[in-house]
Enzyme design. Sequence first.
Site, short mmCIF file in Angstrom:
data_model
loop_
_atom_site.label_atom_id
_atom_site.label_comp_id
_atom_site.label_asym_id
_atom_site.label_seq_id
_atom_site.Cartn_x
_atom_site.Cartn_y
_atom_site.Cartn_z
CB ILE A 191 7.32 -58.05 26.02
CG1 ILE A 191 7.45 -59.29 25.13
CG2 ILE A 191 6.30 -57.07 25.49
CD1 ILE A 191 6.19 -60.15 25.07
CB VAL B 280 11.52 -59.84 19.57
CG1 VAL B 280 12.28 -60.71 18.58
CG2 VAL B 280 10.63 -60.69 20.45
CE LYS C 100 13.11 -64.09 10.52
NZ LYS C 100 12.80 -62.65 10.30
CG PHE D 231 11.54 -65.69 17.83
CD1 PHE D 231 11.71 -67.01 18.17
CD2 PHE D 231 12.16 -65.23 16.68
CE1 PHE D 231 12.48 -67.86 17.40
CE2 PHE D 231 12.94 -66.07 15.89
CZ PHE D 231 13.09 -67.40 16.25
N GLY D 232 7.96 -63.31 19.53
CA GLY D 232 7.23 -62.49 20.49
C GLY D 232 6.08 -63.24 21.13
CE1 TYR E 221 2.29 -57.43 22.78
CE2 TYR E 221 1.74 -55.09 22.78
CZ TYR E 221 2.66 -56.11 22.93
OH TYR E 221 3.96 -55.80 23.26
#
Length: 232
Positions: A157, A159, A166, A168-169, A203
């Site tokens: 994963i 970005v 921002k 998006f993750g 996370y």
Amino acid sequence: MAAAAPPPPPTAAPEPNMVPLTSPIGHPMFSRIRLATPSDVPFIHRLIHQMAVFERLTHLFAATESGLTSTLFNSRPFQSFTVFLLEVSRSPFTAAAPSPDFTPFHKTHNLDLPIEDRESYNFSPDMLNDVVIAGFVLFFPNYSSFLSKPGFYIEDIFVREPYRRKGFGSMLLTAVAKQAVKMGYGRVEWVVLDWNVNAMKFYEQMGAEILQEWRVCRLTGDALQAFDQVNI
């Protein structure tokens, strides 16, 4: 009799406020998460290389476009290796053709400042519509015997640097988790490098549990090939 004095000229009307009350503040950006296709392999290859640079693991990077093409798209999405791409644009996305496998996620972001992406030309599948690939997630099914349910394992994963911090993750992770729930799967799991404190905090904020007692075991390269000579 003297003529009556003419009426005074009308008072000028005030200038209307030309800024609509609903005008956006800042810099709107539109994002979309969609399934990758074989035509996206050059972008996926560049994303993986950038991830290897970020993780300080370029000495392990050996992926090729031909290798990705021959291995990533041999099965239906979610039955084997699956890639979601995160795309961004300064204009709203046009409606894509419906897919029986996945409906893309769309979101509008209101940024304080415009994003400067000096490598956008290397990640533009649709330059006419100002679309840029900003990240990806690669995942595949695994199985939990304790739950007696399948799950998803996230291999990658990532970005790209201009688009971090921002939200998006979280979009990418949420897309995988929502698909797991939709399919009745029991969990989503992945690993994180022990020096990447920012990722661990992110996370945990997303609700993930960091399992300190587990270690990754791996056979690869010569150590793996040596088993070809072992008699069972």
